[in-house]
Design a protein around this motif. Structure first.
Motif, PDB file in Angstrom:
ATOM      1  N   ALA A  48      -4.955  26.657 -37.450  1.00  0.00           N
ATOM      2  CA  ALA A  48      -4.400  27.004 -36.136  1.00  0.00           C
ATOM      3  C   ALA A  48      -2.985  26.463 -35.980  1.00  0.00           C
ATOM      4  N   SER A  49      -2.742  25.237 -36.446  1.00  0.00           N
ATOM      5  CA  SER A  49      -1.407  24.637 -36.341  1.00  0.00           C
ATOM      6  C   SER A  49      -0.406  25.385 -37.217  1.00  0.00           C
ATOM      7  N   PHE A  50      -0.831  25.788 -38.406  1.00  0.00           N
ATOM      8  CA  PHE A  50       0.047  26.535 -39.314  1.00  0.00           C
ATOM      9  C   PHE A  50       0.436  27.878 -38.689  1.00  0.00           C
ATOM     10  N   LEU A  51      -0.522  28.572 -38.085  1.00  0.00           N
ATOM     11  CA  LEU A  51      -0.229  29.853 -37.449  1.00  0.00           C
ATOM     12  C   LEU A  51       0.735  29.682 -36.279  1.00  0.00           C
ATOM     13  N   GLN A  52       0.581  28.581 -35.521  1.00  0.00           N
ATOM     14  CA  GLN A  52       1.463  28.354 -34.375  1.00  0.00           C
ATOM     15  C   GLN A  52       2.908  28.134 -34.823  1.00  0.00           C
TER      16      GLN A  52
ATOM     17  N   TRP B 261       4.270  28.962 -37.605  1.00  0.00           N
ATOM     18  CA  TRP B 261       4.758  30.102 -38.384  1.00  0.00           C
ATOM     19  C   TRP B 261       5.067  31.303 -37.492  1.00  0.00           C
ATOM     20  N   MET B 262       4.144  31.639 -36.572  1.00  0.00           N
ATOM     21  CA  MET B 262       4.315  32.844 -35.769  1.00  0.00           C
ATOM     22  C   MET B 262       4.187  32.619 -34.266  1.00  0.00           C
ATOM     23  N   GLY B 263       3.748  31.425 -33.849  1.00  0.00           N
ATOM     24  CA  GLY B 263       3.527  31.170 -32.434  1.00  0.00           C
ATOM     25  C   GLY B 263       4.748  30.573 -31.752  1.00  0.00           C
ATOM     26  N   HIS B 264       4.567  29.405 -31.123  1.00  0.00           N
ATOM     27  CA  HIS B 264       5.705  28.775 -30.438  1.00  0.00           C
ATOM     28  C   HIS B 264       6.741  28.207 -31.410  1.00  0.00           C
ATOM     29  N   ARG B 265       6.357  28.009 -32.683  1.00  0.00           N
ATOM     30  CA  ARG B 265       7.249  27.599 -33.775  1.00  0.00           C
ATOM     31  C   ARG B 265       7.760  26.171 -33.637  1.00  0.00           C
ATOM     32  N   TYR B 266       7.054  25.342 -32.914  1.00  0.00           N
ATOM     33  CA  TYR B 266       7.374  23.923 -32.816  1.00  0.00           C
ATOM     34  C   TYR B 266       6.423  23.126 -33.721  1.00  0.00           C
ATOM     35  N   PRO B 267       6.883  21.999 -34.291  1.00  0.00           N
ATOM     36  CA  PRO B 267       5.991  21.132 -35.083  1.00  0.00           C
ATOM     37  C   PRO B 267       5.044  20.374 -34.154  1.00  0.00           C
ATOM     38  N   MET B 268       4.035  21.074 -33.692  1.00  0.00           N
ATOM     39  CA  MET B 268       3.099  20.509 -32.712  1.00  0.00           C
ATOM     40  C   MET B 268       1.681  20.886 -33.145  1.00  0.00           C
ATOM     41  N   MET B 269       0.918  19.872 -33.573  1.00  0.00           N
ATOM     42  CA  MET B 269      -0.410  20.169 -34.102  1.00  0.00           C
ATOM     43  C   MET B 269      -1.361  20.596 -32.989  1.00  0.00           C
ATOM     44  N   GLU B 270      -2.254  21.502 -33.355  1.00  0.00           N
ATOM     45  CA  GLU B 270      -3.376  21.843 -32.494  1.00  0.00           C
ATOM     46  C   GLU B 270      -4.427  20.739 -32.658  1.00  0.00           C
ATOM     47  N   GLY B 271      -5.178  20.506 -31.638  1.00  0.00           N
ATOM     48  CA  GLY B 271      -6.218  19.491 -31.721  1.00  0.00           C
ATOM     49  C   GLY B 271      -7.264  19.715 -30.658  1.00  0.00           C
ATOM     50  N   PRO B 272      -8.421  19.073 -30.794  1.00  0.00           N
ATOM     51  CA  PRO B 272      -9.481  19.241 -29.796  1.00  0.00           C
ATOM     52  C   PRO B 272      -8.985  18.854 -28.401  1.00  0.00           C
ATOM     53  N   ALA B 273      -9.115  19.768 -27.459  1.00  0.00           N
ATOM     54  CA  ALA B 273      -8.661  19.506 -26.091  1.00  0.00           C
ATOM     55  C   ALA B 273      -9.577  18.486 -25.425  1.00  0.00           C
ATOM     56  N   GLY B 274      -8.974  17.488 -24.797  1.00  0.00           N
ATOM     57  CA  GLY B 274      -9.764  16.482 -24.104  1.00  0.00           C
ATOM     58  C   GLY B 274     -10.685  17.103 -23.064  1.00  0.00           C
ATOM     59  N   LEU B 275     -10.200  18.138 -22.367  1.00  0.00           N
ATOM     60  CA  LEU B 275     -11.015  18.790 -21.357  1.00  0.00           C
ATOM     61  C   LEU B 275     -12.218  19.477 -21.989  1.00  0.00           C
ATOM     62  N   TRP B 276     -12.006  20.101 -23.170  1.00  0.00           N
ATOM     63  CA  TRP B 276     -13.116  20.787 -23.837  1.00  0.00           C
ATOM     64  C   TRP B 276     -14.182  19.815 -24.307  1.00  0.00           C
ATOM     65  N   TRP B 277     -13.775  18.734 -25.021  1.00  0.00           N
ATOM     66  CA  TRP B 277     -14.829  17.853 -25.516  1.00  0.00           C
ATOM     67  C   TRP B 277     -15.443  17.026 -24.402  1.00  0.00           C
ATOM     68  N   GLY B 278     -14.678  16.837 -23.304  1.00  0.00           N
ATOM     69  CA  GLY B 278     -15.277  16.197 -22.138  1.00  0.00           C
ATOM     70  C   GLY B 278     -16.389  17.064 -21.552  1.00  0.00           C
ATOM     71  N   ILE B 279     -16.144  18.384 -21.496  1.00  0.00           N
ATOM     72  CA  ILE B 279     -17.163  19.310 -21.001  1.00  0.00           C
ATOM     73  C   ILE B 279     -18.337  19.372 -21.969  1.00  0.00           C
ATOM     74  N   PHE B 280     -18.049  19.349 -23.268  1.00  0.00           N
ATOM     75  CA  PHE B 280     -19.103  19.301 -24.279  1.00  0.00           C
ATOM     76  C   PHE B 280     -20.055  18.139 -23.999  1.00  0.00           C
ATOM     77  N   ILE B 281     -19.470  16.970 -23.723  1.00  0.00           N
ATOM     78  CA  ILE B 281     -20.279  15.764 -23.514  1.00  0.00           C
ATOM     79  C   ILE B 281     -21.057  15.845 -22.202  1.00  0.00           C
ATOM     80  N   ILE B 282     -20.373  16.265 -21.132  1.00  0.00           N
ATOM     81  CA  ILE B 282     -21.041  16.331 -19.826  1.00  0.00           C
ATOM     82  C   ILE B 282     -22.176  17.356 -19.849  1.00  0.00           C
ATOM     83  N   LEU B 283     -21.936  18.511 -20.480  1.00  0.00           N
ATOM     84  CA  LEU B 283     -22.982  19.527 -20.551  1.00  0.00           C
ATOM     85  C   LEU B 283     -24.173  19.065 -21.372  1.00  0.00           C
ATOM     86  N   ALA B 284     -23.901  18.272 -22.397  1.00  0.00           N
ATOM     87  CA  ALA B 284     -25.012  17.734 -23.189  1.00  0.00           C
ATOM     88  C   ALA B 284     -25.898  16.850 -22.320  1.00  0.00           C
TER      89      ALA B 284
END
Length: 443
Positions: free
Chosen positions: A61-65, A67-90
């Motif tokens: 995902a970071s390579f695609l970004q 290369w063709m996305g926003h083109r900044y050296p900015m890694m993709e990573g697990p969103a805090g909001l997403w894994w927080g929801i993962f934990i709360i839903l569990a």
């Protein structure tokens, strides 16, 4: 800035910088699959597989970004909001009789739908238009609240709480963490080593932990090479509550995408274009779809990358591209994933402590650029007080509320930014002439 975004550093510098990006990316993401695996009751082999999946798709995902996305050296990573929801839903799901695997199956579908939402917004050019909502007070509030929301985990991690299942402060770990922070600060002041201060801090800390006998043995891998698989949790499953929560979360994370690009523009001393915002939206959609197909936590661009660039003064795209290829390779070789997963978390927190301080620095700079009149104090002060105050409300206090309400109003970062947007653009909206004059001065 020693190397700008389009500069090509010497080969040795490029390789060291790529290695540093790899370690920063791994250290900022490695805890998430470990935490999800523990809460969802996965076996060690399953956690290793989830780790491998996460690493490969972060790299892709970071390579695609870049290369063709926003083109900044900015890694993709697990969103805090997403894994927080993962934990709360569990926690909520198990209390009502849902099996953790069923929650994961529904999340896969929710992530794919959220990804389609990003694709639509980016393809129609709406993400770039959202940028106008993120005035300095909004982006400043976001960065300050982000740093504050992270500080508890950072400091508890540096003190050894949670390390090797400890529930108390470990004096030896805490003292070592202070030493690693001091080493990184010293290295950042040396012209020759400043770009690799985080890398050297992590390596030195890991070696010291090994000498002290504080490291965990690396778990053996039964396979040399393994392709990532689809649908880690099983076939996608429809659940109205989880799917609607995922769509709503996608809308919320649009704010994170825009703010991350704004901050990265400041860190790299460039001005992001509307096309970059929209391409970033499209490929954030791609990364969400990949996350759903893989069964990993939804990924977004991490603002932490801007802090790394600010610390190292290295914005070149080339080392980052090589690093993301390396991250994908890590995801193909289970033995490498298991080795990197053995990095002691207190070392990672301590080595990156100064990097995290840059996040709050971005927010303070935005506030300093504003005229501190009654309106600014009311908008900024109210947003920060609400956001920080909610962070002190225990998660258990929201258990009797509908899940969607607890996800939205139990997140101080999210709520503080939403309050700021409402106050800035609705309650205390500036006259149109004032906004146009401000935009002209900023340009």
């Amino acid at each position: 800035m020693r190397y700008g975004i389009y500069d090509k550093p010497p080969m040795g510098t490029t390789l060291l910088s790529a290695l540093q990006w790899m370690i920063v990316t791994v250290s900022s993401s490695v805890a998430v699959p470990l935490m999800i695996g523990d809460i969802y009751g996965l076996q060690p082999d399953e956690i290793g597989k989830l780790m491998q999946q996460t690493m490969f798709y972060i790299g892709l995902a970071s390579f695609l970004q870049i290369w063709m996305g926003h083109r900044y050296p900015m890694m993709e990573g697990p969103a805090g909001l997403w894994w927080g929801i993962f934990i709360i839903l569990a926690q909520i799901g198990t209390s009502v009789g849902l099996h953790p695997q069923e929650i994961g199956q529904s999340f896969q579908l929710g992530l794919i739908i959220a990804g389609i939402l990003f694709l639509i917004f980016g393809g129609l050019g709406w993400v770039g238009k959202l940028q106008k909502w993120f005035t300095p007070i909004v982006s400043g509030t976001y960065m300050i609240l982000l740093a504050i929301s992270l500080c508890s985990n950072i400091l508890t991690g540096m003190m050894g709480i949670g390390f090797q299942h400890s529930h108390e402060v470990q004096p030896g770990v805490a003292i070592t963490s202070v030493g690693i922070v001091a080493l990184v600060i010293w290295l950042t002041r040396l012209e020759r080593f400043s770009s690799f201060a985080v890398l050297f801090g992590m390596v030195a800390g890991w070696l010291l932990y090994a000498v002290m006998g504080w490291t965990e043995p690396v778990r053996p891998s039964h396979q040399v090479f393994e392709w990532p698989s689809l649908f880690f949790w099983g076939a996608p499953r429809w659940d109205w509550g989880i799917v609607l929560t995922s769509v709503l979360t996608g809308f919320v994370l649009l704010t994170n995408l825009v703010t991350s690009i704004v901050v990265m523009g400041k860190a790299t001393e460039t001005e992001p274009t509307e096309k970059q915002y929209n391409r970033g939206g499209v490929f954030t959609g791609v990364s969400h779809i990949l996350s759903g197909l893989a069964g990993v936590v939804g990924m977004i661009p991490l603002s932490l990358a801007a802090a790394v660039i600010q610390t190292t003064r290295m914005a070149s795209r080339l080392p980052f591209l090589l690093a993301m290829v390396g991250i994908m390779i890590i995801g193909l070789f289970p033995a490498i994933s298991h080795f990197l997963a053995a990095l002691p978390t207190p070392v990672a927190y301590a080595a990156m402590f100064i990097t995290y301080t840059k996040l709050i620095g971005f927010g303070l700079k935005d506030y300093v650029s504003l005229k501190m009149d009654e309106r600014t104090i009311t908008v900024g002060g109210s947003s920060l007080l609400v956001g920080i105050g909610i962070m002190f409300v225990p998660a258990s206090a929201w258990q009797q509320m509908p899940p969607m309400i607890s996800f939205l109003f139990g997140n101080g970062l999210l709520l503080g930014v939403l309050v700021c947007l409402v106050l800035e653009h609705i309650v205390f909206r500036k006259p149109k002439e004032s906004n146009e004059q401000k935009d002209g001065q900023a340009a």
